[in-house]
Design an enzyme around this catalytic site. Sequence first.
Site, PDB file in Angstrom:
ATOM      1  N   GLU A   1     -14.956  65.972  -5.611  1.00  0.00           N
ATOM      2  CA  GLU A   1     -14.456  65.409  -4.359  1.00  0.00           C
ATOM      3  C   GLU A   1     -12.939  65.567  -4.264  1.00  0.00           C
ATOM      4  OE1 GLU A   1     -14.941  61.262  -1.769  1.00  0.00           O
ATOM      5  OE2 GLU A   1     -15.831  61.426  -3.771  1.00  0.00           O
TER       6      GLU A   1
ATOM      7  N   GLY B   1     -15.629  53.738  -1.727  1.00  0.00           N
ATOM      8  CA  GLY B   1     -16.026  53.320  -3.062  1.00  0.00           C
ATOM      9  C   GLY B   1     -15.180  53.867  -4.182  1.00  0.00           C
TER      10      GLY B   1
ATOM     11  N   THR C   1     -11.408  56.509  -5.172  1.00  0.00           N
ATOM     12  CA  THR C   1     -10.202  57.196  -4.720  1.00  0.00           C
ATOM     13  C   THR C   1      -9.901  58.325  -5.688  1.00  0.00           C
ATOM     14  OG1 THR C   1      -7.910  56.877  -3.977  1.00  0.00           O
ATOM     15  CG2 THR C   1      -8.557  55.732  -5.991  1.00  0.00           C
ATOM     16  N   GLN C   2      -9.297  59.403  -5.158  1.00  0.00           N
ATOM     17  CA  GLN C   2      -9.004  60.581  -5.984  1.00  0.00           C
ATOM     18  C   GLN C   2      -7.542  60.994  -5.836  1.00  0.00           C
ATOM     19  OE1 GLN C   2     -11.756  60.806  -3.674  1.00  0.00           O
ATOM     20  NE2 GLN C   2     -13.053  60.017  -5.327  1.00  0.00           N
TER      21      GLN C   2
END
Length: 452
Positions: free
Chosen positions: A207, A238, A240-241
């Site tokens: 992602e 839900g 974070t990147q």
Amino acid sequence: MEVRNRGHSTSASQVSSTEMKRNFSMSSFSTGIAAVKWTTLLILVLTAVYCIVQFLPPMHDKNSRPVNTRDAFSTLLGLHIPTFAVVLDAGSTGSRVLAFSFFKSRIDGSLQIKDELFYEIKPGLSSFADDPLKGASTIKELLNEADSFVPEGYRPLTPLILRATAGLRLLPAAKAERLLAEVRKVFYDSGYVVQPNAVDIMDGSDEGIFSWFTINFLSGKLGEGVEKTAVTLDLGGGSTQITFGLQEDNGDIPVENVHVVNGAKVPIKVFTNSYLGLGLMSARKAILDHHKTDETNFASPCIGTSAPTKWVFNSQELLVKRSRREQPDSFGTCHDLASSLVRSKVKVPLDLNDKTINAISYFYDRAVDAQLIDPKDGGVIKLENFEIAARKVCRVPHDEHPFLCLDLSFIVALLKSGYGLESSVDIHLFKRINGHETSWALGAAYQELMKP
């Protein structure tokens, strides 16, 4: 005499016929030579034109895709193939379909994005954990939208994939698989290209990588060297990147966080990490847990309204309201709780303050809610603008956006305490770049189409 005359007449006729055939043959031969010459000349001219336009710069239109002069000539010459891909994003708060059309070069196989479709429905697929058939029907609705974009004749050539994110990652495995099994049935009846792994739960690192690719692809940064690429911060519901390019001398970075991304002139190494439980909705719930009166009721100084407000989290209905506060400013309390949550999970190995920072998804949405950027065009703000807005919102009741104080407090904590960014750093907030959505789905579509 008569015989001689007939013989003479016959001989003349034969000569005349022979000469006509010879002249016709010469004429045909000359015409053939001329045709070959003109064909060769046309090929040389068109080849020269194509070679010349390779050096022409792209012409950018502010409100559309980058328009490249090479595209027009290449399409005219039949050197580009219309190509499509359909990606479904089964997020924690909604499901979306993004269908893309590309120019694909017959020469080197490279892709140039042409157009796209975006359509979203709510709630997300994970909300149907107890009713998989109803969940699959929402996916069918999205595919109907894709059908309006992809011509029927191209669908048997068009890959179709669904990637579920944190919402399904947080479900029990058995429930998640039952949902995906029903979605696969819809896919197999769709008429698109469906590979065995077409429907799956996406790893958090993918992602982050796909979001990073999308931002830098649309910004034209991939061919400019890793030092020119932007850092991408993606804040979902839900998880974070954070993802950024790595130079060779970046030191000792955990190998599990290093990946190689193709699609540029040369492969690029990137750092990526996904933090499950630090998406905006999950973080909101974790902070509210410090102020719960029972399992479904919460009274928090971080909420902007004293009237009980319904909020659904993981299919459970909760009631939240503002607690009585001795101090008018609750930012300090909310920020401290958010910082404690962030520090327990986030560690970034490099200083990113001299990098270009692109923040998408809920970063963008909350900046719009706080009136920091234009809802349509986005913009660039300082990190301190998030903090100033948070302090302002937390000082007064805010019935229209009851969670804005809490959400902005968490965003400030994540950017400063988690990612180590300074207040003066510019944060680029754009929902679209050159007319295209800044979604990880574009990166996923590109990688799918470029598979050998």
